[in-house]
Design a protein around this motif. Structure first.
Motif, PDB file in Angstrom:
ATOM      1  N   ILE A   1       0.851  -1.186   0.000  1.00  0.00           N
ATOM      2  CA  ILE A   1       0.000   0.000   0.000  1.00  0.00           C
ATOM      3  C   ILE A   1       0.898   1.251   0.000  1.00  0.00           C
ATOM      4  CG2 ILE A   1      -1.834   1.268   1.183  1.00  0.00           C
ATOM      5  CD1 ILE A   1      -2.653  -1.524   0.252  1.00  0.00           C
ATOM      6  N   LEU A   2       0.672   2.114  -0.988  1.00  0.00           N
ATOM      7  CA  LEU A   2       1.418   3.377  -1.092  1.00  0.00           C
ATOM      8  C   LEU A   2       0.421   4.522  -0.949  1.00  0.00           C
ATOM      9  CD1 LEU A   2       4.046   4.944  -1.708  1.00  0.00           C
ATOM     10  CD2 LEU A   2       3.455   4.781  -4.133  1.00  0.00           C
ATOM     11  N   THR A   3       0.412   5.167   0.211  1.00  0.00           N
ATOM     12  CA  THR A   3      -0.534   6.263   0.446  1.00  0.00           C
ATOM     13  C   THR A   3      -0.030   7.558  -0.202  1.00  0.00           C
ATOM     14  OG1 THR A   3       0.501   6.933   2.519  1.00  0.00           O
ATOM     15  CG2 THR A   3      -1.197   5.230   2.647  1.00  0.00           C
ATOM     16  N   ARG A   4      -0.954   8.473  -0.314  1.00  0.00           N
ATOM     17  CA  ARG A   4      -0.600   9.777  -0.892  1.00  0.00           C
ATOM     18  C   ARG A   4       0.490  10.461  -0.068  1.00  0.00           C
ATOM     19  NH1 ARG A   4      -5.604  13.121  -2.169  1.00  0.00           N
ATOM     20  NH2 ARG A   4      -6.021  12.817   0.041  1.00  0.00           N
ATOM     21  N   ASN A   5       0.394  10.392   1.254  1.00  0.00           N
ATOM     22  CA  ASN A   5       1.378  11.044   2.124  1.00  0.00           C
ATOM     23  C   ASN A   5       2.766  10.435   2.008  1.00  0.00           C
ATOM     24  OD1 ASN A   5      -0.543  12.817   3.069  1.00  0.00           O
ATOM     25  ND2 ASN A   5      -1.034  11.579   4.888  1.00  0.00           N
ATOM     26  N   GLU A   6       2.802   9.157   1.570  1.00  0.00           N
ATOM     27  CA  GLU A   6       4.101   8.497   1.417  1.00  0.00           C
ATOM     28  C   GLU A   6       4.586   8.523  -0.036  1.00  0.00           C
ATOM     29  OE1 GLU A   6       6.265   7.562   3.534  1.00  0.00           O
ATOM     30  OE2 GLU A   6       5.013   8.058   5.263  1.00  0.00           O
ATOM     31  N   TYR A   7       3.776   9.172  -0.871  1.00  0.00           N
ATOM     32  CA  TYR A   7       4.220   9.332  -2.256  1.00  0.00           C
ATOM     33  C   TYR A   7       4.913  10.686  -2.458  1.00  0.00           C
ATOM     34  CZ  TYR A   7       4.289   9.856  -7.291  1.00  0.00           C
ATOM     35  OH  TYR A   7       4.710  10.069  -8.576  1.00  0.00           O
ATOM     36  N   THR A   8       4.328  11.717  -1.852  1.00  0.00           N
ATOM     37  CA  THR A   8       4.873  13.066  -2.050  1.00  0.00           C
ATOM     38  C   THR A   8       4.588  13.953  -0.859  1.00  0.00           C
ATOM     39  OG1 THR A   8       4.817  15.015  -3.483  1.00  0.00           O
ATOM     40  CG2 THR A   8       2.767  13.825  -3.231  1.00  0.00           C
ATOM     41  N   ASN A   9       5.367  15.039  -0.755  1.00  0.00           N
ATOM     42  CA  ASN A   9       5.134  16.042   0.288  1.00  0.00           C
ATOM     43  C   ASN A   9       4.123  17.091  -0.154  1.00  0.00           C
ATOM     44  OD1 ASN A   9       6.893  15.212   2.435  1.00  0.00           O
ATOM     45  ND2 ASN A   9       8.638  15.873   1.187  1.00  0.00           N
ATOM     46  N   GLU A  10       3.797  17.088  -1.440  1.00  0.00           N
ATOM     47  CA  GLU A  10       2.837  18.052  -1.946  1.00  0.00           C
ATOM     48  C   GLU A  10       1.443  17.724  -1.420  1.00  0.00           C
ATOM     49  OE1 GLU A  10       3.639  20.743  -3.694  1.00  0.00           O
ATOM     50  OE2 GLU A  10       5.735  20.120  -3.518  1.00  0.00           O
ATOM     51  N   PRO A  11       0.720  18.730  -0.906  1.00  0.00           N
ATOM     52  CA  PRO A  11      -0.598  18.473  -0.316  1.00  0.00           C
ATOM     53  C   PRO A  11      -1.682  18.249  -1.367  1.00  0.00           C
ATOM     54  CG  PRO A  11      -0.125  20.817  -0.252  1.00  0.00           C
ATOM     55  CD  PRO A  11       1.123  20.144  -0.768  1.00  0.00           C
ATOM     56  N   ASN A  12      -2.674  17.411  -0.996  1.00  0.00           N
ATOM     57  CA  ASN A  12      -3.887  17.225  -1.810  1.00  0.00           C
ATOM     58  C   ASN A  12      -3.635  16.803  -3.258  1.00  0.00           C
ATOM     59  OD1 ASN A  12      -5.431  18.116   0.449  1.00  0.00           O
ATOM     60  ND2 ASN A  12      -5.030  20.244  -0.157  1.00  0.00           N
ATOM     61  N   VAL A  13      -2.623  15.988  -3.468  1.00  0.00           N
ATOM     62  CA  VAL A  13      -2.345  15.484  -4.811  1.00  0.00           C
ATOM     63  C   VAL A  13      -3.273  14.310  -5.114  1.00  0.00           C
ATOM     64  CG1 VAL A  13      -0.634  14.308  -6.248  1.00  0.00           C
ATOM     65  CG2 VAL A  13       0.053  16.249  -4.835  1.00  0.00           C
ATOM     66  N   ASP A  14      -3.872  14.297  -6.303  1.00  0.00           N
ATOM     67  CA  ASP A  14      -4.720  13.191  -6.748  1.00  0.00           C
ATOM     68  C   ASP A  14      -3.810  12.186  -7.461  1.00  0.00           C
ATOM     69  OD1 ASP A  14      -6.473  11.418  -7.860  1.00  0.00           O
ATOM     70  OD2 ASP A  14      -7.799  12.942  -8.738  1.00  0.00           O
ATOM     71  N   LEU A  15      -3.587  11.024  -6.834  1.00  0.00           N
ATOM     72  CA  LEU A  15      -2.656  10.040  -7.384  1.00  0.00           C
ATOM     73  C   LEU A  15      -3.107   9.499  -8.741  1.00  0.00           C
ATOM     74  CD1 LEU A  15      -1.602   7.981  -4.231  1.00  0.00           C
ATOM     75  CD2 LEU A  15      -0.436   9.919  -5.311  1.00  0.00           C
ATOM     76  N   THR A  16      -4.404   9.556  -9.014  1.00  0.00           N
ATOM     77  CA  THR A  16      -4.892   9.024 -10.303  1.00  0.00           C
ATOM     78  C   THR A  16      -4.417   9.882 -11.478  1.00  0.00           C
ATOM     79  OG1 THR A  16      -6.975  10.278 -10.147  1.00  0.00           O
ATOM     80  CG2 THR A  16      -6.948   8.048  -9.220  1.00  0.00           C
ATOM     81  N   THR A  17      -3.990  11.109 -11.170  1.00  0.00           N
ATOM     82  CA  THR A  17      -3.494  11.996 -12.231  1.00  0.00           C
ATOM     83  C   THR A  17      -1.992  11.825 -12.451  1.00  0.00           C
ATOM     84  OG1 THR A  17      -3.062  13.831 -10.697  1.00  0.00           O
ATOM     85  CG2 THR A  17      -5.268  13.697 -11.654  1.00  0.00           C
ATOM     86  N   ILE A  18      -1.350  11.020 -11.581  1.00  0.00           N
ATOM     87  CA  ILE A  18       0.106  10.867 -11.655  1.00  0.00           C
ATOM     88  C   ILE A  18       0.522   9.436 -11.979  1.00  0.00           C
ATOM     89  CG2 ILE A  18       2.281  11.128 -10.383  1.00  0.00           C
ATOM     90  CD1 ILE A  18       0.839  13.200  -8.636  1.00  0.00           C
ATOM     91  N   LEU A  19      -0.143   8.472 -11.309  1.00  0.00           N
ATOM     92  CA  LEU A  19       0.230   7.060 -11.445  1.00  0.00           C
ATOM     93  C   LEU A  19      -0.751   6.327 -12.355  1.00  0.00           C
ATOM     94  CD1 LEU A  19       1.060   6.331  -7.688  1.00  0.00           C
ATOM     95  CD2 LEU A  19       2.622   7.070  -9.504  1.00  0.00           C
TER      96      LEU A  19
ATOM     97  N   LYS B   1       8.347   8.602  -1.318  1.00  0.00           N
ATOM     98  CA  LYS B   1       8.983   9.882  -1.063  1.00  0.00           C
ATOM     99  C   LYS B   1      10.244   9.733  -0.205  1.00  0.00           C
ATOM    100  CE  LYS B   1       6.607  11.488   3.144  1.00  0.00           C
ATOM    101  NZ  LYS B   1       5.740  12.540   3.710  1.00  0.00           N
ATOM    102  N   ARG B   2      10.260   8.731   0.677  1.00  0.00           N
ATOM    103  CA  ARG B   2      11.450   8.567   1.533  1.00  0.00           C
ATOM    104  C   ARG B   2      12.611   7.975   0.737  1.00  0.00           C
ATOM    105  NH1 ARG B   2       9.107   7.203   7.592  1.00  0.00           N
ATOM    106  NH2 ARG B   2       7.046   8.122   7.241  1.00  0.00           N
ATOM    107  N   LEU B   3      12.253   7.108  -0.227  1.00  0.00           N
ATOM    108  CA  LEU B   3      13.281   6.585  -1.114  1.00  0.00           C
ATOM    109  C   LEU B   3      13.832   7.720  -1.973  1.00  0.00           C
ATOM    110  CD1 LEU B   3      14.856   4.310  -2.509  1.00  0.00           C
ATOM    111  CD2 LEU B   3      12.852   3.951  -3.987  1.00  0.00           C
ATOM    112  N   ALA B   4      12.889   8.544  -2.480  1.00  0.00           N
ATOM    113  CA  ALA B   4      13.306   9.689  -3.292  1.00  0.00           C
ATOM    114  C   ALA B   4      14.129  10.665  -2.456  1.00  0.00           C
ATOM    115  CB  ALA B   4      12.084  10.390  -3.873  1.00  0.00           C
TER     116      ALA B   4
END
Length: 386
Positions: free
Chosen positions: A46-64, A89-92
């Motif tokens: 499970i990859l949550t939005r908060n663990e994908y990026t530091n940018e707030p309110n990002v819709d993951l469906t528009t990125i992944l 994001k931590r790996l990045a």
């Protein structure tokens, strides 16, 4: 030897994973706030939005996208519900730390978009590493409002790198200073006193305007803004306005500018227009106790002495004149070298009085009247003396 069950065979075919391990997974489902990855383990990741990026309110469906492969880091093998928690994001950030360290050591110029405008500066993100640029390092001049940088791509260098404290400081100021120094060097190599150059109004004050010449700010003093009088520079010039200016003087890195071009100098033809004896008209520009200064045209003021304002004695000019009033007088002195002109209403009145009797006599030839002009003038002088 007992045969393995299907479940045992399946479990042995699946890899083992550990917290902190970097693995590759395939996206099998994406929601606005989380993504599900097949990581070749008995449980999906499970990859949550908060663990994908530091940018707030990002819709993951528009990125992944489903089917995409991506590297992630195992954050927790079992979150208590049998799920594997992943982080991108931590790996990045780990990789970003190395990237920032290299940029710091090599004095590399980085470019990033301003993600946040804070009270004390700007925040940018490079490879998931948040870098702070203090307000004092944003520019080489005081910036009252940093909001103009929101969303802009800016260049900077890393001036402080401290991963233990997660302290990463960016510096944009030194790049601006270095660029201006180079521009300044180039500018002084090609300009000379007397040149006409183009510039942009950078700031306007009560005493003048600062013009950006490209690396150097030249001063256009209020006294050099016009051949005439400028009362308030702020009513004449606007910030951002383009101007052609004359290089009046260069002193080290200081440049004095002027808008008094020779071809528009009102004194060029003044000796003819304002020759002694000429009748001229102008407006009262200002007054003192000893006289009034009359503007004949922008850049040329003439003195109307208090003793020359009227035939009768007056105490001070303001008793009979007012600023802005139009007056007609005779030129009684012209000093081109000193750029001084003296006027007299009294002399004009004397001339008119001298011509009036002669004109009256000419109107009626049958009754010619002899007029003693000298007597008329003597009489006026006697009245003045009284």
């Amino acid at each position: 030897m007992s045969e393995l069950t299907f479940e045992q065979m399946l479990e042995e075919s699946l890899k083992t994973i550990h917290t902190g391990e970097v693995i590759e997974g395939t996206i099998i489902d994406v929601k606005p706030d989380e993504a599900i990855l097949n990581i070749g383990y008995k449980s999906d990741g499970i990859l949550t939005r908060n663990e994908y990026t530091n940018e707030p309110n990002v819709d993951l469906t528009t990125i992944l996208n489903t089917g995409d492969k991506m590297e992630v880091k195992v954050l927790k093998v079992n979150d208590g519900e049998g799920q594997v928690l992943l982080t991108y994001k931590r790996l990045a950030a780990d990789r970003g730390n190395k990237r920032i360290e290299e940029a710091f050591n090599n004095r590399e110029v980085l470019t990033a978009k301003v993600s946040q405008v804070l009270d004390g500066g700007l925040s940018v993100v490079v490879d998931e590493v948040r870098i702070f640029i203090p307000a004092s390092l944003v520019s080489d001049v005081y910036e009252k409002d940093l909001n103009k940088y929101a969303g802009q791509d800016i260049e900077f260098v890393i001036s402080e790198y401290n991963p233990k404290r997660r302290r990463y400081i960016g510096d944009r100021k030194q790049l601006i200073v270095a660029k201006k120094a180079e521009m300044q060097k180039e500018l002084f190599a090609r300009i000379s006193i007397g040149d006409v150059v183009e510039g942009t109004v950078k700031n306007v004050t009560d005493f003048g305007a600062f013009i950006d010449l490209g690396g150097v700010d030249g001063l256009l003093h209020i006294s050099e803004m016009s051949w005439g009088r400028v009362e308030n520079p702020k009513k004449v010039f606007k910030v951002g306005e383009d101007l052609k200016v004359l290089i009046k003087d260069i002193d080290g890195t200081k440049v004095a500018l002027s808008l008094k071009f020779d071809d528009s100098n009102p004194w060029k033809n003044a000796s003819t227009k304002y020759a002694v004896g000429n009748e001229v008209t102008g407006r009262v520009a200002r007054m003192t106790d000893f006289g009034a200064f009359v503007e004949l045209e922008p850049g040329i003021d003439a003195l109307l002495h208090v003793s020359q304002i009227a035939k009768e004695h007056i105490e001070k000019p303001s008793d009979v004149l007012s600023v802005g009033q139009e007056v007609t007088a005779k030129v009684v002195d012209f000093n081109e070298e000193g750029k001084k002109i003296s006027l007299s209403i009294k002399a004009l009145l004397a001339s008119e009085a001298k011509e009036a009797p002669v004109a009256a006599a000419k109107e009626d030839d049958s009754d010619v009247v002899s007029v003693d002009i000298d007597a008329v003038i003597a009489k006026q002088e006697a009245e003045d003396a009284d």
